[in-house]
Design a protein around this motif. Structure first.
Motif, PDB file in Angstrom:
ATOM      1  N   THR A  22      37.106  46.674  30.376  1.00  0.00           N
ATOM      2  CA  THR A  22      36.005  48.110  31.370  1.00  0.00           C
ATOM      3  C   THR A  22      36.901  48.553  32.608  1.00  0.00           C
ATOM      4  OG1 THR A  22      35.525  45.878  32.306  1.00  0.00           O
ATOM      5  CG2 THR A  22      33.956  46.651  30.525  1.00  0.00           C
ATOM      6  N   SER A  23      38.367  48.356  32.269  1.00  0.00           N
ATOM      7  CA  SER A  23      39.206  48.454  33.807  1.00  0.00           C
ATOM      8  C   SER A  23      40.585  48.892  33.423  1.00  0.00           C
ATOM      9  CB  SER A  23      38.638  47.846  35.013  1.00  0.00           C
ATOM     10  OG  SER A  23      39.455  47.828  36.016  1.00  0.00           O
ATOM     11  N   ILE A  25      44.496  48.424  32.831  1.00  0.00           N
ATOM     12  CA  ILE A  25      45.268  48.459  31.117  1.00  0.00           C
ATOM     13  C   ILE A  25      44.250  48.212  30.082  1.00  0.00           C
ATOM     14  CG2 ILE A  25      46.758  47.256  30.101  1.00  0.00           C
ATOM     15  CD1 ILE A  25      47.596  46.860  32.834  1.00  0.00           C
ATOM     16  N   SER A  44      33.305  42.449  29.667  1.00  0.00           N
ATOM     17  CA  SER A  44      33.819  41.991  30.428  1.00  0.00           C
ATOM     18  C   SER A  44      32.532  41.249  32.031  1.00  0.00           C
ATOM     19  CB  SER A  44      34.767  42.687  31.706  1.00  0.00           C
ATOM     20  OG  SER A  44      33.947  43.193  32.686  1.00  0.00           O
ATOM     21  N   ARG A  45      32.679  40.987  32.697  1.00  0.00           N
ATOM     22  CA  ARG A  45      31.761  40.447  32.970  1.00  0.00           C
ATOM     23  C   ARG A  45      30.588  40.529  34.348  1.00  0.00           C
ATOM     24  NH1 ARG A  45      36.032  37.086  37.409  1.00  0.00           N
ATOM     25  NH2 ARG A  45      36.457  39.482  37.605  1.00  0.00           N
ATOM     26  N   ALA A  68      35.198  35.414  29.808  1.00  0.00           N
ATOM     27  CA  ALA A  68      35.970  34.773  29.459  1.00  0.00           C
ATOM     28  C   ALA A  68      36.635  33.392  29.396  1.00  0.00           C
ATOM     29  CB  ALA A  68      37.626  35.040  29.283  1.00  0.00           C
ATOM     30  N   TYR A  94      43.062  36.241  39.769  1.00  0.00           N
ATOM     31  CA  TYR A  94      43.519  35.595  40.805  1.00  0.00           C
ATOM     32  C   TYR A  94      44.016  35.770  41.717  1.00  0.00           C
ATOM     33  CZ  TYR A  94      46.888  38.421  38.538  1.00  0.00           C
ATOM     34  OH  TYR A  94      47.611  39.260  38.527  1.00  0.00           O
ATOM     35  N   LYS A 114      44.176  33.330  33.503  1.00  0.00           N
ATOM     36  CA  LYS A 114      44.575  33.934  33.450  1.00  0.00           C
ATOM     37  C   LYS A 114      45.321  33.710  32.186  1.00  0.00           C
ATOM     38  CE  LYS A 114      48.487  38.038  32.609  1.00  0.00           C
ATOM     39  NZ  LYS A 114      49.448  38.205  34.039  1.00  0.00           N
ATOM     40  N   VAL A 184      52.070  48.704  37.768  1.00  0.00           N
ATOM     41  CA  VAL A 184      51.299  49.506  37.178  1.00  0.00           C
ATOM     42  C   VAL A 184      50.760  50.522  38.039  1.00  0.00           C
ATOM     43  CG1 VAL A 184      50.201  49.955  35.377  1.00  0.00           C
ATOM     44  CG2 VAL A 184      51.264  47.943  35.215  1.00  0.00           C
TER      45      VAL A 184
HETATM   46  N1  LIG Z   1      48.045  46.060  37.253  1.00  0.00           N
HETATM   47  C1  LIG Z   1      49.908  45.983  37.086  1.00  0.00           C
HETATM   48  O1  LIG Z   1      50.325  46.144  38.683  1.00  0.00           O
HETATM   49  C2  LIG Z   1      50.139  44.203  36.452  1.00  0.00           C
HETATM   50  C3  LIG Z   1      51.389  44.671  36.085  1.00  0.00           C
HETATM   51  C4  LIG Z   1      51.869  43.300  35.300  1.00  0.00           C
HETATM   52  C5  LIG Z   1      50.742  42.413  34.708  1.00  0.00           C
HETATM   53  N2  LIG Z   1      49.033  43.178  35.012  1.00  0.00           N
HETATM   54  C6  LIG Z   1      48.182  42.042  34.386  1.00  0.00           C
HETATM   55  O2  LIG Z   1      47.727  42.882  33.470  1.00  0.00           O
HETATM   56  C7  LIG Z   1      46.510  42.368  33.614  1.00  0.00           C
HETATM   57  C8  LIG Z   1      45.230  43.632  33.727  1.00  0.00           C
HETATM   58  O3  LIG Z   1      45.472  44.052  35.741  1.00  0.00           O
HETATM   59  P1  LIG Z   1      44.402  45.196  35.286  1.00  0.00           P
HETATM   60  O4  LIG Z   1      45.735  46.257  36.395  1.00  0.00           O
HETATM   61  O5  LIG Z   1      43.815  46.018  34.167  1.00  0.00           O
HETATM   62  O6  LIG Z   1      43.333  44.765  36.058  1.00  0.00           O
HETATM   63  P2  LIG Z   1      42.092  45.051  36.680  1.00  0.00           P
HETATM   64  O7  LIG Z   1      41.957  46.881  36.759  1.00  0.00           O
HETATM   65  O8  LIG Z   1      41.818  44.526  37.873  1.00  0.00           O
HETATM   66  O9  LIG Z   1      41.127  45.170  34.836  1.00  0.00           O
HETATM   67  C9  LIG Z   1      40.951  43.644  34.784  1.00  0.00           C
HETATM   68  C10 LIG Z   1      39.909  43.531  34.088  1.00  0.00           C
HETATM   69  O10 LIG Z   1      39.559  41.774  33.634  1.00  0.00           O
HETATM   70  C11 LIG Z   1      37.641  41.783  33.800  1.00  0.00           C
HETATM   71  N3  LIG Z   1      37.497  40.014  33.665  1.00  0.00           N
HETATM   72  C12 LIG Z   1      38.297  39.649  35.096  1.00  0.00           C
HETATM   73  N4  LIG Z   1      38.153  38.368  34.607  1.00  0.00           N
HETATM   74  C13 LIG Z   1      36.915  38.265  33.673  1.00  0.00           C
HETATM   75  C14 LIG Z   1      36.175  37.158  33.122  1.00  0.00           C
HETATM   76  N5  LIG Z   1      36.718  36.169  33.532  1.00  0.00           N
HETATM   77  N6  LIG Z   1      35.796  37.416  31.942  1.00  0.00           N
HETATM   78  C15 LIG Z   1      36.014  38.898  31.276  1.00  0.00           C
HETATM   79  N7  LIG Z   1      36.832  39.711  31.963  1.00  0.00           N
HETATM   80  C16 LIG Z   1      37.595  39.288  33.647  1.00  0.00           C
HETATM   81  C17 LIG Z   1      37.388  42.868  34.914  1.00  0.00           C
HETATM   82  O11 LIG Z   1      35.636  42.947  34.812  1.00  0.00           O
HETATM   83  P3  LIG Z   1      34.903  42.281  35.222  1.00  0.00           P
HETATM   84  O12 LIG Z   1      35.331  42.826  37.003  1.00  0.00           O
HETATM   85  O13 LIG Z   1      33.380  43.108  34.558  1.00  0.00           O
HETATM   86  O14 LIG Z   1      34.935  41.366  34.256  1.00  0.00           O
HETATM   87  C18 LIG Z   1      38.702  44.298  34.233  1.00  0.00           C
HETATM   88  O15 LIG Z   1      37.849  44.784  33.195  1.00  0.00           O
HETATM   89  C19 LIG Z   1      46.169  41.354  34.358  1.00  0.00           C
HETATM   90  O16 LIG Z   1      46.617  40.053  33.320  1.00  0.00           O
HETATM   91  C20 LIG Z   1      47.734  41.511  35.525  1.00  0.00           C
HETATM   92  O17 LIG Z   1      48.070  40.318  36.067  1.00  0.00           O
HETATM   93  C21 LIG Z   1      48.868  43.846  35.991  1.00  0.00           C
END
Ligand SMILES: NC(=O)c1ccc[n+]([C@@H]2O[C@H](COP(=O)([O-])OP(=O)(O)OC[C@H]3O[C@@H](n4cnc5c(N)ncnc54)[C@H](OP(=O)(O)O)[C@@H]3O)[C@@H](O)[C@H]2O)c1
Length: 246
Positions: A22-23, A25, A44-45, A68, A94, A114, A184
């Protein structure tokens, strides 16, 4: 026209489930998977985020609320989804920081929210996963080259990559791979203060071969590659602009 000797690059007739779709990547991956012909299910939540994402992805998408971090919530979610071909779990929530600055509970959070979150999601999906399908785990290039002082976060990403190798063996012929992005430009960083974000982006640009951060769509492209390439399993794909190479 598709030459029958080559594996299909598309996802026609397949179901791709993206928890955390929902957000960021996850949402970019859901949009690309739908564009490649998949039926997409996002979770997602926050139910409002689920509704907004489903509307943004279009008619190929449905969504359900899921936490999750809870096996019960995941089991209800997968019962509603039914059979699926591909699972991607970029859901995470986290804290990161230096060992001296974090409480133990905060330091454990990249593992809890995670690593174990992905493990739980794969376990709950197992009864519904088609044998021709795949799992893509989410790591981060900090596993191989820490960008900032965050030892527990670094270790949790390394653990995710090990989990991918272990599950590839256990779940074959289901393919299991891990995507490990560098920094990213997307939802996660845009929610942080401007000066923190700009310093992180500039530092990353200086440290990588391509001299810039990624777009979310570039990571989505790597995930869909791992879903569709029929002879890749047990791999970690560093989609990082040459950050871990240097
Ligand atoms: N962005 C970067 O620069 C980067 C770089 C390397 C790795 N990553 C990894 O990529 C992943 C995602 O990053 P992102 O930038 O796409 O983050 P994001 O935009 O914050 O998206 C996180 C998503 O996870 C959902 N979520 C969180 N906890 C949850 C749970 N307990 N159950 C179900 N859904 C849950 C959130 O929605 P709700 O709030 O509705 O639950 C949201 O849809 C992470 O593991 C991060 O470490 C990111």
């Amino acid at each position: 026209m598709q030459d029958d000797a080559f594996p299909a690059a598309g996802l026609d007739g397949q179901t791709a489930v993206i928890i955390g779709g929902t957000s960021g990547i996850g949402l970019a991956t859901a949009r690309l998977a739908a564009a490649r012909g998949a039926r997409v299910v996002v979770g997602s939540r926050n139910p409002e985020k689920v509704d907004r994402a489903v509307a943004a992805i279009g008619p190929a998408a449905t969504g359900h609320r899921v936490d999750a971090g809870s096996s019960e919530s995941l089991e209800e979610f997968f019962a509603a989804v039914g059979a699926l071909h591909h699972l991607f779990v970029p859901a995470a929530d986290y804290r990161t920081g230096r060992i001296g600055d974090l409480t133990i509970e905060e330091a454990e959070s990249p593992f809890r929210a995670k690593f174990w979150l992905q493990y739980r999601a794969v376990k709950a999906a197992l009864p519904h996963l088609e044998p021709t399908g795949s799992v893509v785990l989410m790591s981060g290039a900090a596993s191989a080259r820490p960008a900032a002082p965050a030892a527990a976060y670094v270790a949790a990403n390394s653990a995710v990559e090990g989990l991918g190798r272990g599950l590839a063996m256990e779940l074959a012929p289901v393919r299991v791979n891990t995507v490990s992005p560098g920094t990213v430009d997307g939802a996660l960083w845009r929610s942080r203060p401007d000066d923190v974000r700009e310093a992180a982006y500039a530092g990353y640009a200086r440290s990588s071969l391509l001299g810039r951060v990624a777009a979310e769509e570039e990571i989505a492209h790597a995930v869909v590659f791992l879903m569709t390439n029929t002879f890749t399993t047990g791999s970690t794909l560093y989609t990082d602009g040459g950050y871990t190479y240097r």
